[in-house]
Write a protein that holds these residues in place. Structure first.
Motif, mmCIF file in Angstrom:
data_model
loop_
_atom_site.group_PDB
_atom_site.id
_atom_site.type_symbol
_atom_site.label_atom_id
_atom_site.label_comp_id
_atom_site.label_asym_id
_atom_site.label_seq_id
_atom_site.Cartn_x
_atom_site.Cartn_y
_atom_site.Cartn_z
ATOM 1 N N ASP A 48 -26.280 -0.125 -2.441
ATOM 2 C CA ASP A 48 -26.795 -0.638 -0.988
ATOM 3 C C ASP A 48 -27.677 -1.759 -1.354
ATOM 4 O OD1 ASP A 48 -27.316 -1.335 1.533
ATOM 5 O OD2 ASP A 48 -27.192 0.609 2.373
ATOM 6 N N ALA A 57 -22.455 -1.298 -0.262
ATOM 7 C CA ALA A 57 -22.535 -1.539 1.087
ATOM 8 C C ALA A 57 -23.638 -2.770 1.127
ATOM 9 C CB ALA A 57 -23.441 -0.304 1.874
ATOM 10 N N LEU A 66 -20.424 4.411 4.054
ATOM 11 C CA LEU A 66 -21.349 5.028 3.218
ATOM 12 C C LEU A 66 -21.215 6.652 3.284
ATOM 13 C CD1 LEU A 66 -23.551 5.138 1.196
ATOM 14 C CD2 LEU A 66 -25.145 4.910 2.973
#
Length: 306
Positions: free
Chosen positions: A4, A30, A108
């Motif tokens: 992320d 992400a 996620l």
């Protein structure tokens, strides 16, 4: 592993490094709309994945926002990176992977639910997506083996210089202090790389120019370009550009570059110190990087990316 990131130059260098670690099973990426404009950050992420042979990996664009936005002047880096010739050699991309139609926080959660073994999350941006998962899907805690997080500042000043703030916070925590606190209040094992350590690996002229001797290799050309784009940060902002995220990422391949201790800490969520990470006896324990080998890190990057 799931990454992320939030689309800055160093986040993208971290993705490049991570994509070269063949021992890493990268389940997805992400992108948090923090230190970036989300559209070029997602496009650049897609092109880096394709460039490094990770064309099957899906990227997911974030939609959740924090209360303390990054300066717009910092967020435009991904626009320039998306235009680099090395990332535009093939238009359209020869092996495009459709990116997720779900927002990053929901994607996620899906990645974690679908994983057949515990997952390591590398977060080089704010923790907002993960905080949402923990709030709405509490059972996902069991799917996470470790959170590796670049964030916080303990015994050094923060890098936030905003009206009304005392300068004690680091930006990845300050962008969404409540989200970071929610993750830190969870039982997830956390390994944190604060500014105390990541500030020891500045982007040096010698480090950047070392990629020039490998000119013509698309991966090293991109690495050198990302680093070169950081030049001028000190002169324009007063902050020396360091390998905050990429140093953190290197831990996944070369943990022997670091030493650690355990510290109990908490996150301030309101007031002029919001976003500050504070060592305190009542806080939760985290594994904290306390020293690094910058020379070994530079060597590792050059060897991995050339």
């Amino acid at each position: 592993m799931i990454m992320d990131h939030d689309g800055s130059l160093d986040d993208l260098l971290s993705l490049l490094l991570l994509s070269r670690y063949r021992s890493v099973d990268l389940l997805g990426v992400a992108i948090t709309p923090a230190d970036c404009l989300i559209a070029p950050a997602v496009a650049t992420t897609r092109r880096i994945l394709d460039l490094t042979g990770r064309e099957h990996v899906v990227a997911a664009a974030g939609t959740l926002t924090g209360p303390n936005p990054f300066p717009m002047a910092w967020r435009t880096d991904a626009l320039r990176v998306a235009a680099l010739p090395v990332l535009n050699r093939h238009t359209p991309l020869t092996t495009p992977t459709p990116d997720s139609s779900l927002p990053a926080h929901q994607q996620l959660a899906d990645w974690l639910r679908a994983a057949d073994r515990p997952v390591t999350i590398l977060a080089t941006g704010p923790l907002t997506n993960l905080a949402w998962c923990l709030e709405h899907h509490t059972t996902l805690i069991d799917a996470i083996e470790e959170l590796v997080f670049m964030g916080g500042a303990f015994d050094v000043p923060g890098n936030v210089d905003e009206p009304g703030h005392d300068g004690s916070a680091e930006w990845n925590v300050y962008w969404d202090p409540a989200g970071a606190a929610k993750v830190f209040d969870s039982p997830i094992p956390i390994t944190v790389f604060p500014l105390d350590v990541t500030n020891t690996a500045p982007v040096t002229d010698a480090f950047v120019r070392s990629f020039g001797t490998h000119y013509g290799n698309p991966v090293s050309d991109l690495a050198g370009s990302l680093l070169a784009l950081s030049f001028g940060t000190l002169e324009s902002t007063g902050i020396e550009y360091c390998c905050w995220d990429s140093l953190t990422t290197s831990y996944l391949a070369q943990p022997d570059l670091f030493s650690f201790d355990e510290v109990r800490c908490d996150i301030v969520t309101t007031g002029p110190s919001q976003g500050r990470t504070v060592a305190c006896a009542a806080g939760r324990p985290v594994r904290r990087a306390v020293s690094a080998d910058p020379a070994g890190f530079y060597q590792h990057c050059v060897q991995t990316l050339t």
